[in-house]
Scaffold this motif. Structure first.
Motif, PDB file in Angstrom:
ATOM      1  N   VAL A  48     -12.730  21.896   8.686  1.00  0.00           N
ATOM      2  CA  VAL A  48     -12.276  22.766   9.772  1.00  0.00           C
ATOM      3  C   VAL A  48     -10.999  22.211  10.398  1.00  0.00           C
ATOM      4  N   THR A  49     -10.980  20.908  10.630  1.00  0.00           N
ATOM      5  CA  THR A  49      -9.773  20.283  11.182  1.00  0.00           C
ATOM      6  C   THR A  49      -8.624  20.348  10.183  1.00  0.00           C
ATOM      7  N   LEU A  50      -8.910  20.089   8.914  1.00  0.00           N
ATOM      8  CA  LEU A  50      -7.869  20.134   7.884  1.00  0.00           C
ATOM      9  C   LEU A  50      -7.255  21.523   7.774  1.00  0.00           C
ATOM     10  N   GLY A  51      -8.001  22.541   8.189  1.00  0.00           N
ATOM     11  CA  GLY A  51      -7.459  23.896   8.175  1.00  0.00           C
ATOM     12  C   GLY A  51      -6.316  24.097   9.156  1.00  0.00           C
ATOM     13  N   LEU A  52      -6.168  23.189  10.123  1.00  0.00           N
ATOM     14  CA  LEU A  52      -5.057  23.263  11.068  1.00  0.00           C
ATOM     15  C   LEU A  52      -3.757  22.737  10.467  1.00  0.00           C
ATOM     16  N   LEU A  53      -3.856  22.057   9.317  1.00  0.00           N
ATOM     17  CA  LEU A  53      -2.698  21.424   8.703  1.00  0.00           C
ATOM     18  C   LEU A  53      -2.200  22.243   7.518  1.00  0.00           C
ATOM     19  N   ALA A  64      -1.131  20.856   4.517  1.00  0.00           N
ATOM     20  CA  ALA A  64      -1.598  20.311   3.244  1.00  0.00           C
ATOM     21  C   ALA A  64      -2.439  19.063   3.481  1.00  0.00           C
ATOM     22  N   ASN A  65      -3.436  18.877   2.608  1.00  0.00           N
ATOM     23  CA  ASN A  65      -4.309  17.706   2.653  1.00  0.00           C
ATOM     24  C   ASN A  65      -3.963  16.807   1.470  1.00  0.00           C
ATOM     25  N   PRO A  66      -3.419  15.622   1.722  1.00  0.00           N
ATOM     26  CA  PRO A  66      -3.059  14.745   0.605  1.00  0.00           C
ATOM     27  C   PRO A  66      -4.253  14.095  -0.082  1.00  0.00           C
ATOM     28  N   THR A  68       0.828  -1.211   0.000  1.00  0.00           N
ATOM     29  CA  THR A  68       0.000   0.000   0.000  1.00  0.00           C
ATOM     30  C   THR A  68       0.862   1.261   0.000  1.00  0.00           C
ATOM     31  N   THR A  69       0.413   2.230  -0.784  1.00  0.00           N
ATOM     32  CA  THR A  69       1.049   3.553  -0.794  1.00  0.00           C
ATOM     33  C   THR A  69       0.334   4.442   0.211  1.00  0.00           C
ATOM     34  N   TRP A  70       1.074   4.897   1.197  1.00  0.00           N
ATOM     35  CA  TRP A  70       0.517   5.775   2.234  1.00  0.00           C
ATOM     36  C   TRP A  70       0.950   7.215   1.969  1.00  0.00           C
ATOM     37  N   ARG A  71      -0.003   8.124   2.080  1.00  0.00           N
ATOM     38  CA  ARG A  71       0.310   9.551   1.856  1.00  0.00           C
ATOM     39  C   ARG A  71       0.343  10.287   3.195  1.00  0.00           C
ATOM     40  N   GLU A  72       1.317  11.164   3.357  1.00  0.00           N
ATOM     41  CA  GLU A  72       1.529  11.844   4.634  1.00  0.00           C
ATOM     42  C   GLU A  72       0.760  13.169   4.711  1.00  0.00           C
ATOM     43  N   TYR A  73       0.281  13.461   5.913  1.00  0.00           N
ATOM     44  CA  TYR A  73      -0.269  14.779   6.223  1.00  0.00           C
ATOM     45  C   TYR A  73       0.866  15.675   6.719  1.00  0.00           C
TER      46      TYR A  73
END
Length: 469
Positions: A414-419, A421-423, A355-360
């Motif tokens: 809203v949570t993704l706004g704390l990061l 980038a969103n993969p 599996t290819t895992w993408r990082e936050y």
């Protein structure tokens, strides 16, 4: 020195404190709802149902809603700007009291329901400094030496408490080797941290000696006659500026610089292009109020002083729910290795070994080894800081972490706004996990060849792959 010799000191102090308040409220505007809102990681609404008001007083016991959080944060930011302009002081002492009291009440309301996300020492430091600024007086009022001494007393506890916790804590502070690790393992390094880390060992040893002098010796001179007190304040400012350029410690160093200003009399600050009005001696009621406040500080200082001289000293602790007179300290222990949690996800139906895992990617904490460390401070990335703490213990000790993974699986905007980038910009992932890495700064040779800032080695799983039910 007469109290009138500290007019410019009071002006600069209040402007500086207003800027720190502004940063704090901007953090609340951007982060409070995703972290502690109605659908946040640790909803404040649950907290106010479980904790009595008297134990943690806050305006949000009345309305723990996202609308109330946003309104209070924006009101705090607006009042901070008003305090910075100095216009309110021109109106009169009562207006000044109202604005500074409102700032304190609003920020106290955030801190007292903020739980672990607001559990940092600089939160209580801002509240303590802000509360006693309520009694600083209007623009034309002669400064009170009681207020000047109170501000210096706060500064003393910040610096001396930090020095004592180091002396009693990690042996590397006594054998002068802590800076061999600190710049690499601090919560959120900046780009200059890499350069500080690779300074010669002798410079690191000298830096620890300077730290001990600045925190254990210099603070006693804050109470000396002028110009000794001013020299002590300037030495502390230099020390804090070194910390500012070498890392991201939120607004801790910045507010400490602000607290140094009352050590300077007007001989150092009269060049500021602000005209001093004719000063009026404080009225009897104001003198009495200030004296009572000073007496209260004296009584409330007993526990912090006993804590400082205790072999079992604790740091960054409030002895009352209003955070009036607190105890402080920083980095009593230094980690030798930098452990990092890297959150990864996949949209495959069933994860396999292939599996290819993408990082936050987070805004401040290390992730991609090629990314240059960011300059964040005085802004405070609360989630990034807690990720640093979480890497030192099991995920079961951090309930917010499981909630964070669930929000990412939901694709919560809203949570993704704390990061950073969103993969998964088109759809949420199906599975998510957290990996454990050891990060080390690249050597100068490695960075020249690869361009990377970090080397990292996998340690194992921090949180096994999970999916939404």
């Amino acid at each position: 020195m007469p109290a009138s010799s500290y007019w410019y000191s009071r002006v600069v102090f209040e402007r500086g404190l207003a800027l720190v308040y502004l940063v704090a409220f901007i953090c609340a505007i951007n982060q409070f709802v995703p972290l502690l809102g109605e659908r946040g990681l640790l909803p404040a609404s649950r907290f106010v149902r479980a904790v009595p008001f008297r134990a943690s007083p806050s305006l949000f016991f009345v309305a723990p809603t996202d609308g109330a959080f946003r309104a209070a944060a924006w009101a705090g930011a607006a009042l901070s700007v008003l305090a910075f302009t100095g216009l309110v002081e021109s109106v009169g002492a009562i207006a000044s009291v109202l604005v500074w009291a409102a700032l304190w009440i609003l920020y106290l309301s955030f801190v007292n329901v903020g739980q672990i996300f607001y559990g940092f020492g600089w939160e209580t430091l801002l509240l303590e400094a802000g509360f006693f600024t309520v009694f600083a007086g209007g623009r034309s009022a002669e400064p009170s030496m009681w207020t000047i001494w109170i501000w210096r007393w706060i500064l003393f506890r910040v610096m001396f408490g930090a020095g004592l916790i180091k002396l009693r804590g990690d042996p590397c502070w006594r054998n002068l080797t802590c800076l061999d690790y600190y710049f690499e393992t601090q919560p959120i390094p900046n780009a200059l941290s890499w350069y500080f880390h690779w300074l010669p060992a002798g410079v690191h040893r000298a830096g620890v000696v300077f730290n001990h002098v600045a925190e254990l010796g210099v603070p006693f001179a804050y109470f000396a006659p002028q110009p000794i007190a001013a020299v002590a304040g300037l030495l502390t400012i230099i020390f804090q500026l070194v910390l500012i350029v070498s890392g991201n410690l939120s607004w801790l160093n910045w507010i400490t610089v602000v607290l140094c200003v009352p050590t300077l009399d007007d001989r150092w600050l009269a060049w500021i292009p602000i005209a001093m009005p004719p000063l009026q001696a404080p009225q009897l009621a104001q003198r009495a109020t200030t004296a009572i406040v000073a007496a209260v500080v004296g009584v409330l200082s007993v526990k912090p002083v006993l804590n400082m001289i205790s072999p079992a000293q604790v740091m960054n602790y409030s002895f009352d729910p209003l955070h009036l007179v607190n105890t402080y300290g920083a980095f009593g222990g230094i980690t030798r290795e930098r452990n990092e949690i890297v959150i990864e996800a996949t949209d495959e139906q069933v994860p396999t070994a292939a599996t290819t895992w993408r990082e936050y990617e987070f805004k401040g904490k290390p992730g991609d080894p090629r990314r240059r460390p960011s300059q964040i401070a005085p802004y405070h990335l609360r989630l990034d800081w807690l990720m640093w703490f979480a890497a030192m213990s099991a995920p079961s000790e951090h309930p917010w972490f499981t909630a964070l993974l669930a929000k990412l699986l939901e694709g919560d905007p809203v949570t993704l706004g704390l990061l950073e980038a969103n993969p998964f910009p088109d759809h949420p992932p199906r599975y998510i996990r957290a990996m454990y890495y050891v990060y080390r700064f690249t050597t100068p040779e490695e960075r020249q060849k690869t361009g990377r800032w970090w080397n990292r080695e996998p340690v194992g799983l921090y949180f096994s792959p999970v999916a939404l039910r």
